[in-house]
Design a protein around this motif. Sequence first.
Motif, PDB file in Angstrom:
ATOM      1  N   SER A 278      14.117  -0.689  15.729  1.00 47.31           N
ATOM      2  CA  SER A 278      13.600  -1.228  14.469  1.00 47.31           C
ATOM      3  C   SER A 278      14.309  -0.566  13.301  1.00 47.31           C
TER       4      SER A 278
ATOM      5  N   THR B  22      14.194  -0.566   8.666  1.00 43.04           N
ATOM      6  CA  THR B  22      13.538  -0.975   7.426  1.00 43.04           C
ATOM      7  C   THR B  22      14.564  -1.596   6.479  1.00 43.04           C
TER       8      THR B  22
ATOM      9  N   PHE C  75      12.873 -12.517   5.792  1.00 39.92           N
ATOM     10  CA  PHE C  75      11.455 -12.458   5.469  1.00 39.92           C
ATOM     11  C   PHE C  75      10.926 -13.704   4.774  1.00 39.92           C
TER      12      PHE C  75
ATOM     13  N   ASN D 164       6.945 -12.717   4.790  1.00 35.63           N
ATOM     14  CA  ASN D 164       6.478 -11.852   5.867  1.00 35.63           C
ATOM     15  C   ASN D 164       6.899 -10.427   5.570  1.00 35.63           C
ATOM     16  N   ASP D 165       6.173  -9.475   6.124  1.00 37.61           N
ATOM     17  CA  ASP D 165       6.541  -8.067   5.966  1.00 37.61           C
ATOM     18  C   ASP D 165       7.400  -7.569   7.115  1.00 37.61           C
ATOM     19  N   LYS D 166       7.479  -8.365   8.177  1.00 38.08           N
ATOM     20  CA  LYS D 166       8.340  -7.981   9.292  1.00 38.08           C
ATOM     21  C   LYS D 166       8.897  -9.240   9.948  1.00 38.08           C
TER      22      LYS D 166
ATOM     23  N   LYS E 272      11.109 -10.420  13.691  1.00 45.96           N
ATOM     24  CA  LYS E 272      11.696 -10.065  14.982  1.00 45.96           C
ATOM     25  C   LYS E 272      13.038 -10.794  15.071  1.00 45.96           C
TER      26      LYS E 272
ATOM     27  N   ASP F 215      13.197  -5.133  15.454  1.00 47.84           N
ATOM     28  CA  ASP F 215      12.147  -5.394  14.481  1.00 47.84           C
ATOM     29  C   ASP F 215      12.681  -4.981  13.121  1.00 47.84           C
TER      30      ASP F 215
ATOM     31  N   LYS G 260      11.589  -4.451   9.245  1.00 49.85           N
ATOM     32  CA  LYS G 260      10.379  -4.242   8.457  1.00 49.85           C
ATOM     33  C   LYS G 260      10.765  -4.174   6.989  1.00 49.85           C
ATOM     34  N   ARG G 261      10.030  -4.950   6.178  1.00 52.05           N
ATOM     35  CA  ARG G 261      10.281  -4.921   4.726  1.00 52.05           C
ATOM     36  C   ARG G 261       9.734  -3.620   4.190  1.00 52.05           C
TER      37      ARG G 261
END
Length: 179
Positions: free
Chosen positions: A89, A91, A138, A150-152, A154, A173, A175-176
């Motif tokens: 993952s 960010t 996102f 979306n905040d994440k 896939k 993953d 992630k924002r």
Amino acid sequence: MTTAPATTAFSHARGRRALRTRRGTRAGAGLGVAALAVVALAGCEKPTPLAQITVGDRTASTEAQCYEDGKDISNAELNACVEERAGASITVDAGDRVRIGVDPDIADTGWTLFVDGRPVVPRPSKHTYVTYSGDQFFNVQSPTGEPTQNDKAKVGIVEIDEDGNYKGAWSFDLKRKES
């Protein structure tokens, strides 16, 4: 006055024997290490090709969740792999560039990018490196057609040949970053 002891045939032989013993011990130890290395390598699996995502100075890389060394993977197996936990993952800040890189072996076959189960490009890419705007991952359309945030996300990378056969799957993953 002191004199050095006389060298005898016996002392010469003892010195040569000690030297041969040390050499023999080193040679035996070297053979033992080589044998252990062969045994250790025989138990290792060949690593799968890598895929990676870079955002700024951060990089996440992973081996495949599904990979059969170039053999075809069924749809059911691919779906099961994609549903698994992501391999890595990372960010993403608003406005970041997301760089996706794949091993040349993956690029030679061809690959496509999926975000939340939907393909991003209509046909497989043969590039080892592509860049996207992080915001693209996102901004999603809801089932009603409305854009949502979306905040994440896939992200899946699927190796696929010209005949449409799946060869491997890697997932991440994204992630924002919270503001």
